[in-house]
Design a protein around this motif. Structure first.
Motif, PDB file in Angstrom:
ATOM      1  N   LYS A 234      41.249  34.071  34.555  1.00  0.00           N
ATOM      2  CA  LYS A 234      41.074  32.843  35.329  1.00  0.00           C
ATOM      3  C   LYS A 234      39.688  32.807  35.961  1.00  0.00           C
ATOM      4  O   LYS A 234      39.170  33.829  36.420  1.00  0.00           O
ATOM      5  N   ASN A 235      39.089  31.612  35.985  1.00  0.00           N
ATOM      6  CA  ASN A 235      37.776  31.366  36.594  1.00  0.00           C
ATOM      7  C   ASN A 235      36.648  32.113  35.883  1.00  0.00           C
ATOM      8  O   ASN A 235      35.629  32.438  36.487  1.00  0.00           O
ATOM      9  N   MET A 236      36.827  32.408  34.597  1.00  0.00           N
ATOM     10  CA  MET A 236      35.786  33.075  33.815  1.00  0.00           C
ATOM     11  C   MET A 236      35.438  32.237  32.583  1.00  0.00           C
ATOM     12  O   MET A 236      36.244  31.450  32.093  1.00  0.00           O
ATOM     13  N   TRP A 237      34.205  32.464  32.112  1.00  0.00           N
ATOM     14  CA  TRP A 237      33.692  31.710  30.959  1.00  0.00           C
ATOM     15  C   TRP A 237      33.743  32.589  29.707  1.00  0.00           C
ATOM     16  O   TRP A 237      33.534  33.797  29.766  1.00  0.00           O
ATOM     17  N   GLU A 238      33.996  31.928  28.540  1.00  0.00           N
ATOM     18  CA  GLU A 238      33.901  32.594  27.246  1.00  0.00           C
ATOM     19  C   GLU A 238      33.341  31.595  26.233  1.00  0.00           C
ATOM     20  O   GLU A 238      33.457  30.378  26.397  1.00  0.00           O
ATOM     21  N   LEU A 239      32.737  32.111  25.170  1.00  0.00           N
ATOM     22  CA  LEU A 239      32.139  31.238  24.155  1.00  0.00           C
ATOM     23  C   LEU A 239      33.203  30.418  23.437  1.00  0.00           C
ATOM     24  O   LEU A 239      34.326  30.878  23.220  1.00  0.00           O
ATOM     25  N   LYS A 240      32.826  29.206  23.077  1.00  0.00           N
ATOM     26  CA  LYS A 240      33.722  28.377  22.261  1.00  0.00           C
ATOM     27  C   LYS A 240      33.882  29.017  20.873  1.00  0.00           C
ATOM     28  O   LYS A 240      32.997  29.761  20.427  1.00  0.00           O
ATOM     29  N   PRO A 241      34.996  28.749  20.217  1.00  0.00           N
ATOM     30  CA  PRO A 241      35.244  29.413  18.915  1.00  0.00           C
ATOM     31  C   PRO A 241      34.112  29.252  17.925  1.00  0.00           C
ATOM     32  O   PRO A 241      33.794  30.170  17.172  1.00  0.00           O
ATOM     33  N   GLU A 242      33.453  28.102  17.920  1.00  0.00           N
ATOM     34  CA  GLU A 242      32.400  27.879  16.922  1.00  0.00           C
ATOM     35  C   GLU A 242      31.134  28.693  17.189  1.00  0.00           C
ATOM     36  O   GLU A 242      30.253  28.790  16.336  1.00  0.00           O
TER      37      GLU A 242
END
Length: 253
Positions: A234-242
Motif C-alpha cells: 500500500k502507498n507504493m509505486w511499481e512500473l506498469k506492466p508494459e
C-alpha cells in the motif's frame, strides 16, 4: 554523612530536672499550631484541677484547660476554635517515659522530667467547636473541580504568529524549490534504473534517488507507474506492466 556523624557525637546531658514529674498530653492539631506560633515563654492558657479530696476514692481529678486571650486572638490561624478543653487522663502503667530537649546549637541535651501522667486534650462541644466542625465538613465536602461561569475571555496560552508545523512546511517548500527540474527522459532513465533493483518504492525514496520536486516527479510516475492502494504494498509505486521488462524487449528486438 557529616550530619549523621554529628548526630552520634557525645554531648553533655543536663539531669538537673530528671526527677521532675511531667505530663504527656496529646492536643488537637489546631491547638498545637497556635502554641507553635506563640512567642517564647508566653502564656498559652491555664489549667484548673479539681481537688482530689472532693472526689470519690479512685476517681481521677477533672482537668479543664482554658486558652489565653493571646492564643485566641492569633491572626492567620483557624478562627473560632474552642476556648476550653478537657483532659482525659490515663495511667502510665509500667512504661518508663522521659522527656528530652536539645539546645539550639545542638551541643547539649536536657532531661525535662519523667512522665507521670498521660492524657488527651478534648474540646468541649460549645458553639465555637460546632462552628469549627461545620467549616471542616464544608471544606472536606467541597468538590475539587467545579464549573465556573467566565465573564471574560481567558487566555490559556500565549498567541504566536508562527508555529512549528508552519515553519516545517515552508522549509519543505524551499527544499523542493531548490531542486532543479531535470530533463523528463533523464528522470525516466533514473526511475527505470531504480526499478530494475526493486519492484516497489515509496515516493520519499524516489525523491531521494532523483532529487526532483515531488509534484514534477509524481507527474512522471503517473505515466510509467501504478500506485498501489491495497496491502501488502500500500502507498507504493511499481512500473506498469508494459514497462516492467523494457530492457529485455530492447535486447530481443
Amino acid at each position: 554523612m557529616q550530619s549523621i556523624d554529628k548526630g552520634h557525637e557525645p554531648r553533655d546531658v543536663d539531669v538537673t530536672a530528671a526527677t521532675r514529674g511531667v505530663w504527656l498530653v496529646k492536643v488537637p492539631k489546631y491547638l498545637a499550631e497556635r502554641w507553635e506560633k506563640a512567642e517564647g515563654n508566653s502564656e498559652v492558657g491555664k489549667l484548673r484541677l479539681t481537688r482530689s479530696n472532693r472526689l470519690p476514692s479512685g476517681q481521677k481529678p477533672e482537668v479543664l484547660f482554658t486558652s489565653s486571650d493571646t492564643i485566641m486572638a492569633q491572626v492567620g490561624t483557624v478562627s473560632d476554635i474552642p476556648h476550653q478543653h478537657k483532659f482525659a487522663l490515663t495511667a502510665v502503667a509500667n512504661q518508663n517515659l522521659t522527656v528530652f530537649s536539645q539546645s539550639p546549637n545542638l551541643d547539649r541535651v536536657f532531661i525535662e522530667g519523667k512522665v507521670i501522667q498521660r492524657g488527651e486534650c478534648h474540646p468541649i462541644a460549645d458553639d465555637n467547636y460546632r462552628k469549627l466542625k461545620r467549616k471542616q465538613l464544608e471544606i472536606n465536602n467541597k468538590p475539587k473541580r467545579e464549573i465556573v461561569l467566565l465573564q471574560q475571555v481567558v487566555m490559556a496560552y500565549k498567541p504566536r504568529s508562527d508555529h512549528i508545523f508552519s515553519s516545517e512546511e515552508r522549509q519543505k517548500k524551499k527544499e523542493d524549490a531548490k531542486r532543479s527540474r531535470l530533463d523528463r527522459d533523464r528522470v525516466m532513465d533514473m526511475l527505470f534504473a531504480a526499478f530494475e533493483k526493486h519492484q516497489y518504492y515509496n515516493v520519499k525514496d524516489l525523491v531521494g534517488i532523483t532529487k526532483q520536486p515531488i509534484p514534477y516527479l509524481k507527474e512522471i510516475l503517473q505515466e510509467i507507474c501504478t500506485y498501489n492502494m491495497k496491502a501488502p504494498h500500500k502507498n507504493m509505486w511499481e512500473l506498469k506492466p508494459e514497462f516492467r521488462h523494457y530492457r529485455q524487449q530492447e535486447g530481443s528486438s
